[in-house]
Design an enzyme around this catalytic site. Structure first.
Site, PDB file in Angstrom:
ATOM      1  N   TRP A 107      51.182  39.766  21.068  1.00 13.85           N
ATOM      2  CA  TRP A 107      50.987  38.538  20.297  1.00 13.85           C
ATOM      3  C   TRP A 107      52.235  38.278  19.453  1.00 13.85           C
ATOM      4  O   TRP A 107      52.231  38.338  18.214  1.00 13.85           O
ATOM      5  CB  TRP A 107      49.737  38.650  19.425  1.00 13.85           C
ATOM      6  CG  TRP A 107      48.458  38.647  20.234  1.00 13.85           C
ATOM      7  CD1 TRP A 107      48.313  38.373  21.557  1.00 13.85           C
ATOM      8  CD2 TRP A 107      47.128  38.944  19.749  1.00 13.85           C
ATOM      9  NE1 TRP A 107      46.987  38.477  21.931  1.00 13.85           N
ATOM     10  CE2 TRP A 107      46.239  38.820  20.848  1.00 13.85           C
ATOM     11  CE3 TRP A 107      46.610  39.305  18.490  1.00 13.85           C
ATOM     12  CZ2 TRP A 107      44.864  39.042  20.724  1.00 13.85           C
ATOM     13  CZ3 TRP A 107      45.236  39.521  18.367  1.00 13.85           C
ATOM     14  CH2 TRP A 107      44.377  39.383  19.479  1.00 13.85           C
ATOM     15  N   ASP A 231      56.363  40.569  31.117  1.00 11.23           N
ATOM     16  CA  ASP A 231      54.977  40.092  31.050  1.00 11.23           C
ATOM     17  C   ASP A 231      54.858  38.678  31.623  1.00 11.23           C
ATOM     18  O   ASP A 231      55.815  37.900  31.595  1.00 11.23           O
ATOM     19  CB  ASP A 231      54.594  40.072  29.554  1.00 11.23           C
ATOM     20  CG  ASP A 231      53.114  39.875  29.324  1.00 11.23           C
ATOM     21  OD1 ASP A 231      52.338  40.731  29.785  1.00 11.23           O
ATOM     22  OD2 ASP A 231      52.731  38.884  28.665  1.00 11.23           O
ATOM     23  N   GLU A 255      55.362  41.459  35.998  1.00  8.11           N
ATOM     24  CA  GLU A 255      53.912  41.428  36.161  1.00  8.11           C
ATOM     25  C   GLU A 255      53.488  40.050  36.645  1.00  8.11           C
ATOM     26  O   GLU A 255      53.639  39.062  35.940  1.00  8.11           O
ATOM     27  CB  GLU A 255      53.214  41.714  34.823  1.00  8.11           C
ATOM     28  CG  GLU A 255      51.701  41.679  34.953  1.00  8.11           C
ATOM     29  CD  GLU A 255      50.977  40.810  33.932  1.00  8.11           C
ATOM     30  OE1 GLU A 255      49.755  40.948  33.818  1.00  8.11           O
ATOM     31  OE2 GLU A 255      51.626  39.966  33.259  1.00  8.11           O
TER      32      GLU A 255
HETATM   33  C1  ABC Z   1      42.133  40.171  24.748  1.00  9.24           C
HETATM   34  C2  ABC Z   1      40.813  40.031  25.520  1.00  9.24           C
HETATM   35  C3  ABC Z   1      40.367  38.618  25.611  1.00  9.24           C
HETATM   36  C4  ABC Z   1      40.247  38.107  24.214  1.00  9.24           C
HETATM   37  C5  ABC Z   1      41.593  38.200  23.514  1.00  9.24           C
HETATM   38  C6  ABC Z   1      41.509  37.711  22.108  1.00  9.24           C
HETATM   39  O1  ABC Z   1      42.025  39.563  23.506  1.00  9.24           O
HETATM   40  O2  ABC Z   1      41.011  40.500  26.846  1.00  9.24           O
HETATM   41  O3  ABC Z   1      39.125  38.573  26.283  1.00  9.24           O
HETATM   42  O4  ABC Z   1      39.863  36.778  24.278  1.00  9.24           O
HETATM   43  C7  ABC Z   1      47.282  40.531  25.714  1.00  9.24           C
HETATM   44  C8  ABC Z   1      46.391  41.674  25.301  1.00  9.24           C
HETATM   45  C9  ABC Z   1      44.949  41.397  25.654  1.00  9.24           C
HETATM   46  C10 ABC Z   1      44.501  40.032  25.130  1.00  9.24           C
HETATM   47  C11 ABC Z   1      45.475  38.981  25.680  1.00  9.24           C
HETATM   48  C12 ABC Z   1      45.121  37.566  25.261  1.00  9.24           C
HETATM   49  O5  ABC Z   1      46.787  39.291  25.223  1.00  9.24           O
HETATM   50  O6  ABC Z   1      46.837  42.838  25.955  1.00  9.24           O
HETATM   51  O7  ABC Z   1      44.136  42.402  25.107  1.00  9.24           O
HETATM   52  O8  ABC Z   1      43.183  39.729  25.585  1.00  9.24           O
HETATM   53  O9  ABC Z   1      45.174  37.417  23.895  1.00  9.24           O
HETATM   54  C13 ABC Z   1      49.564  40.133  30.529  1.00  9.24           C
HETATM   55  C14 ABC Z   1      49.539  41.511  29.860  1.00  9.24           C
HETATM   56  C15 ABC Z   1      48.350  41.579  28.949  1.00  9.24           C
HETATM   57  C16 ABC Z   1      48.580  40.631  27.807  1.00  9.24           C
HETATM   58  C17 ABC Z   1      49.084  39.325  28.227  1.00  9.24           C
HETATM   59  C18 ABC Z   1      49.312  38.303  27.214  1.00  9.24           C
HETATM   60  C19 ABC Z   1      49.524  39.106  29.502  1.00  9.24           C
HETATM   61  O10 ABC Z   1      49.635  42.515  30.810  1.00  9.24           O
HETATM   62  O11 ABC Z   1      48.114  42.853  28.437  1.00  9.24           O
HETATM   63  O12 ABC Z   1      47.295  40.457  27.128  1.00  9.24           O
HETATM   64  O13 ABC Z   1      50.623  38.581  26.694  1.00  9.24           O
HETATM   65  C20 ABC Z   1      46.403  36.579  33.146  1.00  9.24           C
HETATM   66  C21 ABC Z   1      47.917  36.557  33.161  1.00  9.24           C
HETATM   67  C22 ABC Z   1      48.495  37.953  33.040  1.00  9.24           C
HETATM   68  C23 ABC Z   1      47.938  38.641  31.782  1.00  9.24           C
HETATM   69  C24 ABC Z   1      46.415  38.678  31.924  1.00  9.24           C
HETATM   70  C25 ABC Z   1      45.748  39.344  30.740  1.00  9.24           C
HETATM   71  O14 ABC Z   1      45.929  37.325  32.027  1.00  9.24           O
HETATM   72  O15 ABC Z   1      48.351  35.942  34.355  1.00  9.24           O
HETATM   73  O16 ABC Z   1      49.890  37.862  32.960  1.00  9.24           O
HETATM   74  N1  ABC Z   1      48.519  39.975  31.554  1.00  9.24           N
HETATM   75  C26 ABC Z   1      43.261  35.962  37.358  1.00  9.24           C
HETATM   76  C27 ABC Z   1      44.513  35.176  37.201  1.00  9.24           C
HETATM   77  C28 ABC Z   1      45.530  35.992  36.405  1.00  9.24           C
HETATM   78  C29 ABC Z   1      44.952  36.353  35.072  1.00  9.24           C
HETATM   79  C30 ABC Z   1      43.674  37.137  35.276  1.00  9.24           C
HETATM   80  C31 ABC Z   1      43.062  37.444  33.920  1.00  9.24           C
HETATM   81  O17 ABC Z   1      42.769  36.363  36.075  1.00  9.24           O
HETATM   82  O18 ABC Z   1      45.033  34.825  38.459  1.00  9.24           O
HETATM   83  O19 ABC Z   1      46.697  35.224  36.213  1.00  9.24           O
HETATM   84  O20 ABC Z   1      45.908  37.152  34.348  1.00  9.24           O
HETATM   85  O21 ABC Z   1      41.960  38.204  34.057  1.00  9.24           O
HETATM   86  C32 ABC Z   1      42.287  38.892  41.692  1.00  9.24           C
HETATM   87  C33 ABC Z   1      43.066  37.632  41.851  1.00  9.24           C
HETATM   88  C34 ABC Z   1      43.818  37.357  40.554  1.00  9.24           C
HETATM   89  C35 ABC Z   1      42.840  37.279  39.397  1.00  9.24           C
HETATM   90  C36 ABC Z   1      42.076  38.590  39.345  1.00  9.24           C
HETATM   91  C37 ABC Z   1      41.108  38.627  38.171  1.00  9.24           C
HETATM   92  O22 ABC Z   1      41.394  38.804  40.574  1.00  9.24           O
HETATM   93  O23 ABC Z   1      43.970  37.764  42.943  1.00  9.24           O
HETATM   94  O24 ABC Z   1      44.561  36.172  40.656  1.00  9.24           O
HETATM   95  O25 ABC Z   1      43.561  37.095  38.167  1.00  9.24           O
HETATM   96  O26 ABC Z   1      41.547  39.151  42.863  1.00  9.24           O
END
Ligand code: ABC
Ligand code: CA
Length: 532
Positions: A107, A231, A255
């Protein structure tokens, strides 16, 4: 003459001085074994403390760069040479209740200030210097796509956001990413939610672009980082990345959280050489999830990857990370866990292990998968600690034995519903999802590439001798994987070894010879029990 002498003196001196050139190119990257930590959860400055850390609270638990530095030997003890640390920059300070804190580091608030929860500038530099003194490398996580804010779409940039302080210039206008199949939305709308919005940086603006390129260049040189993990790569236009990566001047792994190899491959082919192997991750997660799953999807994933990616030997292979439920959260059978790991070591690519796997941690979805490691006592006698050490040691021995080992693609030389035989010269791996309750089996292996050679299964420390055609019969016990390397190349693997008793010369083919009869015997006794 004088010039030549001067030159050789210079070379001699240069080789003694640490010029800070630790960063690795693609070729060096292939040889690395990476251990991922969540800095806040990995190790405390005060090694004698052991505060509780309830993952559900989503608050800082106290891990620091100093703590990581002090635990480098714990990491190196398993054979890892590279440590991926959490993002290091200053994050937002959440004040609203129940939001949780930015303990994970994603964040961002100000990219020019360090996250003081993790320590000081001196601490971070000390971590890198100490790592280098142990022939270890530090990979830093960087976030380019967004900053974070607690006032949702009302976010207004100001000087607390460092260089990104002009809302209209530095950020895309507000919209949530809702449709992941709409690439324009994925790139220009905002991630996050009402609680913590992730205002999307305007990576189309030329002054933003040069800010980023200058920033990564000076960050890498200031701290002497060896590699970067990037990221949210798919949330920034693809042609932003080449300049950013070359400004970093070090190995970059991106990623792109997506299971589709064609989609991810475009990023390797056009933007950065290394990306996480999400397609293989999903396939392994399913194939080794239960004893009734099929191996075929792992084979398809490997084949599809080779069609799509320009270089599968540079992919980052993993079965757990901080964004997905730990593999171990849904697979309790130790044999399946060991096989899934043998799978990522058996094929081409760079192994990434997530902290806690070695301690048998089982946390589910974020935030449960970010447990404090100090609660484990860093036990180096744990079964998985030892097993991972063996996996890295086999890989090390193979690299010593063959200069092309890291460039070799694996070949599947035997396959049925539940077993795969993988050849990546000079190593042969047998992986199975039959589970620890499976009966012992003899498996006929051909086409090993090693004729009349003593092979060591470095998992069980059992030796076998192949016949002149390179065939032998391996015995698989308790559903465990077996990983063979010629005994002459074993290095320090296995102190004492035992010769296999079932190594009668095998007939051609890769069917399991004794397996079917054992299963049959098992079925007969079950039937008998039912009858009486
Ligand atoms: C947390 C909780 C949330 C809460 C929030 C306040 O806190 O998880 O529920 O609402 C960071 C933190 C997390 C935090 C987030 C958001 O920030 O580590 O704890 O969430 O505040 C990167 C990092 C990750 C980081 C962030 C943000 C990005 O590795 O640690 O999170 O800087 C997307 C992004 C990906 C990201 C991920 C968390 O979200 O693209 O870069 N990771 C689909 C989408 C993806 C998506 C994914 C999310 O859902 O295509 O783009 O990722 O679940 C497969 C499909 C995929 C599919 C998956 C689920 O299934 O082929 O496409 O992904 O079969
Ligand atoms: Ca974006």
């Amino acid at each position: 003459m004088v010039t030549a002498k001067l030159f050789s003196a210079f070379v001699a001196i240069a080789s003694l001085v640490d010029c800070g050139v630790n960063a690795f190119d693609d070729n060096a990257a292939r040889s690395k074994a990476v251990y991922q930590v969540v800095t806040d959860r990995f190790a405390l400055t005060d090694a004698s403390a052991s505060p509780t850390c309830d993952t559900e609270d989503r608050v800082y638990c106290g891990g620091t760069w100093k703590g990581t530095e002090e635990k480098l030997d714990y990491i190196k003890g398993m054979g890892f040479d590279t440590v991926w640390i959490s993002p290091i920059v200053q994050n937002i300070n959440t004040t609203k209740n129940k939001l949780g804190e930015a303990y994970h580091g994603y964040w961002t608030q100000n990219i020019d200030v360090l996250n003081s929860h993790f320590g000081t500038e001196a601490d971070l530099k000390s971590l890198v210097t100490t790592a280098h003194s142990k022939d270890m490398y530090i990979m830093v996580d960087v976030v380019v796509n967004h900053v974070a804010a607690t006032n949702g779409q009302n976010f207004q940039a100001d000087s607390s956001y460092g260089p990104f302080n002009i809302t209209s210039r530095d950020f895309h206008s507000f919209c949530w990413v809702e449709d992941y199949t709409n690439q324009t939305q994925v790139e220009t709308c905002w991630l996050g939610d009402e609680n913590v919005a992730l205002p999307d940086i305007n990576t189309e603006d030329t002054s933003v672009v040069s800010t980023w390129n200058n920033w990564i260049k000076s960050l890498v040189s200031e701290y002497d980082f060896d590699a970067i993990r990037i990221d949210t790569v798919k949330h920034v236009r693809q042609n932003f990345w080449p300049d950013f990566v070359s400004s970093a001047g070090v190995h970059a792994i991106g990623e792109i959280l997506d299971g589709d190899p064609a989609y991810i491959a475009a990023y390797q082919n056009n933007s950065m050489n290394s990306v996480f192997n999400y397609p293989l991750f999903y396939a392994i997660d399913t194939a080794f999830n239960s004893t009734s799953a099929s191996m075929s999807q792992v084979v398809s994933a490997l084949n599809n990857n080779r069609i799509q990616f320009k270089d599968t030997t540079l992919l980052g292979n993993f079965i757990s990370n901080h964004d997905n439920p730990r593999f171990e959260s849904h697979v309790s059978d130790i044999a399946l866990r060991k096989n899934a790991l043998a799978m990522i070591y058996g094929v081409e690519g760079i192994p990434y292990i997530y902290y806690g796997q070695e301690q048998g941690y089982t946390g589910g979805a974020d935030p449960a998968n970010r447990e404090a490691l100090w609660l484990s006592g860093y036990d180096t006698q744990k079964e998985m600690y030892t097993y991972i050490t063996t996996m890295n040691a086999i890989r090390g021995a193979a690299m010593n034995a063959s200069s092309t080992y890291n460039n070799n693609q694996a070949t599947i030389i035997g396959q049925d519903e539940h077993n795969l035989v993988i050849r990546k010269d000079p190593v042969i791996s047998i992986v199975t999802n039959r589970g620890s309750k499976a009966s012992n089996a003899g498996m006929s292996i051909t086409n090993t590439g090693h004729s009349s050679t003593e092979l060591l299964d470095a998992v069980s420390c059992t030796t076998y001798t192949t016949d002149s055609s390179g065939a032998f019969t391996a015995s698989i016990k308790s559903g465990l994987p077996a990983v063979f390397i010629p005994s002459s190349q074993k290095g320090n693997l296995c102190g004492t070894t035992t010769a296999a008793t079932t190594s009668s010369p095998a007939s051609a083919g890769v069917r399991e010879v004794a397996y079917s009869s054992f299963v049959l015997a098992g079925m007969i006794s079950v039937i008998a029990l039912c009858l009486f």
